[in-house]
Design a protein around this motif. Structure first.
Motif, short mmCIF file in Angstrom:
data_model
loop_
_atom_site.label_atom_id
_atom_site.label_comp_id
_atom_site.label_asym_id
_atom_site.label_seq_id
_atom_site.Cartn_x
_atom_site.Cartn_y
_atom_site.Cartn_z
N THR A 1 0.85 -1.19 0.00
CA THR A 1 0.00 0.00 0.00
C THR A 1 0.88 1.24 0.00
N ALA A 2 0.25 2.39 -0.14
CA ALA A 2 0.98 3.65 -0.11
C ALA A 2 1.65 3.84 1.25
N ALA A 3 0.98 3.42 2.31
CA ALA A 3 1.55 3.54 3.65
C ALA A 3 2.80 2.66 3.79
N ASP A 4 2.73 1.46 3.19
CA ASP A 4 3.89 0.58 3.21
C ASP A 4 5.08 1.23 2.50
N LEU A 5 4.80 1.86 1.35
CA LEU A 5 5.88 2.51 0.60
C LEU A 5 6.51 3.63 1.40
N LYS A 6 5.68 4.42 2.09
CA LYS A 6 6.21 5.52 2.91
C LYS A 6 7.06 4.96 4.05
N THR A 7 6.61 3.87 4.63
CA THR A 7 7.35 3.26 5.73
C THR A 7 8.67 2.69 5.24
N PHE A 8 8.66 2.02 4.10
CA PHE A 8 9.91 1.51 3.52
C PHE A 8 10.86 2.66 3.20
N GLN A 9 10.33 3.77 2.66
CA GLN A 9 11.17 4.91 2.33
C GLN A 9 11.82 5.47 3.60
N ALA A 10 11.07 5.54 4.69
CA ALA A 10 11.62 6.01 5.96
C ALA A 10 12.73 5.07 6.44
N ALA A 11 12.52 3.77 6.29
CA ALA A 11 13.53 2.79 6.70
C ALA A 11 14.79 2.91 5.85
N ILE A 12 14.61 3.13 4.55
CA ILE A 12 15.76 3.29 3.66
C ILE A 12 16.56 4.53 4.04
N GLU A 13 15.86 5.61 4.37
CA GLU A 13 16.54 6.84 4.78
C GLU A 13 17.30 6.64 6.09
N LEU A 14 16.70 5.89 7.02
CA LEU A 14 17.40 5.59 8.28
C LEU A 14 18.66 4.78 8.01
N ALA A 15 18.56 3.81 7.12
CA ALA A 15 19.71 2.96 6.79
C ALA A 15 20.80 3.78 6.12
N GLU A 16 20.43 4.75 5.30
CA GLU A 16 21.42 5.59 4.64
C GLU A 16 22.14 6.50 5.62
N GLN A 17 21.51 6.76 6.77
CA GLN A 17 22.13 7.60 7.79
C GLN A 17 23.07 6.82 8.69
N GLY A 18 23.18 5.52 8.47
CA GLY A 18 24.14 4.73 9.23
C GLY A 18 23.53 3.68 10.13
N THR A 19 22.23 3.65 10.26
CA THR A 19 21.58 2.63 11.07
C THR A 19 21.62 1.31 10.32
N THR A 20 21.72 0.20 11.04
CA THR A 20 21.70 -1.10 10.36
C THR A 20 20.34 -1.29 9.72
N LEU A 21 20.31 -2.07 8.68
CA LEU A 21 19.08 -2.28 7.93
C LEU A 21 18.00 -2.90 8.81
N ALA A 22 18.35 -3.89 9.59
CA ALA A 22 17.37 -4.56 10.45
C ALA A 22 16.77 -3.58 11.46
N THR A 23 17.63 -2.75 12.04
CA THR A 23 17.15 -1.77 13.02
C THR A 23 16.27 -0.73 12.34
N ALA A 24 16.68 -0.27 11.17
CA ALA A 24 15.90 0.73 10.44
C ALA A 24 14.51 0.20 10.10
N LEU A 25 14.45 -1.03 9.59
CA LEU A 25 13.16 -1.62 9.26
C LEU A 25 12.32 -1.84 10.51
N GLY A 26 12.96 -2.27 11.59
CA GLY A 26 12.24 -2.47 12.84
C GLY A 26 11.66 -1.19 13.38
N ARG A 27 12.44 -0.11 13.33
CA ARG A 27 11.95 1.18 13.81
C ARG A 27 10.82 1.70 12.93
N ALA A 28 10.99 1.59 11.63
CA ALA A 28 9.99 2.13 10.72
C ALA A 28 8.67 1.38 10.83
N PHE A 29 8.72 0.06 10.98
CA PHE A 29 7.51 -0.73 11.04
C PHE A 29 7.04 -0.98 12.48
N GLY A 30 7.76 -0.43 13.46
CA GLY A 30 7.32 -0.54 14.85
C GLY A 30 7.52 -1.90 15.46
#
Length: 184
Positions: free
Chosen positions: A58-87
């Motif tokens: 969904t559009a919400a999923d895309l926004k959440t994935f985009q937030a996770a990708i931005e977190l990962a680009e800032q240096g957070t591990t991918l697993a942590t970024a996805l976990g934070r973004a999806f709660g």
């Protein structure tokens, strides 16, 4: 036939290839991220509306994935970024209250040191000391492995040189034309 682009604001669900294109990543990458989120949330059907169906986003999923990708680009591990973004509930250590530091005055009475006031700056996780010792081999074990690899490479190099010498000898013997077969 005209092509239609689907914007994330529309109220539809997108297949992985279209959703990945909108995120600017490959479809296989989006599927990998989705699998990680499903495992963290312990919900194998998070992006699947029906059992054994394709993942839909969904559009919400895309926004959440985009937030996770931005977190990962800032240096957070991918697993942590996805976990934070999806709660997702990420296992963290409980923080113990820190005792307030005190100093001794000339009259040997403890005096409280003023606490530092929190600032708006966040702590960079890359500059933090590691919390636990890595699970890898020790330096001594790595050194032994390195020595063994060096010995094997030296042995292979020596054998390769022997083969090259034999090939040079064969090439020098075969330097005469084939029609001079009677000559030695």
């Amino acid at each position: 036939m005209p092509t239609q682009t689907i914007s994330p604001e529309q109220d539809s669900e997108l297949v992985a290839s279209v959703a990945a294109e909108q995120l600017g990543i490959k479809a296989v990458t989006l599927r990998k991220y989705s699998t990680m989120v499903e495992k963290q949330l312990n919900d194998e059907n998070r992006f699947r509306p029906a059992d054994n169906s394709h993942r839909l986003y969904t559009a919400a999923d895309l926004k959440t994935f985009q937030a996770a990708i931005e977190l990962a680009e800032q240096g957070t591990t991918l697993a942590t970024a996805l976990g934070r973004a999806f709660g997702a509930k990420i296992a963290t250590t409980t923080k113990q209250p820190i005792a307030k530091p005190t100093t001794m005055t000339q009259s040997n009475k403890p005096e409280k040191v003023p606490e530092a006031t929190p600032t708006s700056k966040s702590i960079d996780p890359n500059k933090m000391a590691p919390a636990a010792k890595p699970d890898g081999p020790s330096n001594a074990e790595l050194y032994r492995q390195q020595e063994m690899i060096i010995r094997r490479l030296d042995s292979l190099s020596e054998r390769l040189n022997q083969v090259l010498v034999r090939l040079d000898q064969q090439a020098s013997q075969a330097a005469k034309p084939w029609w001079h077969f009677w000559e030695k």
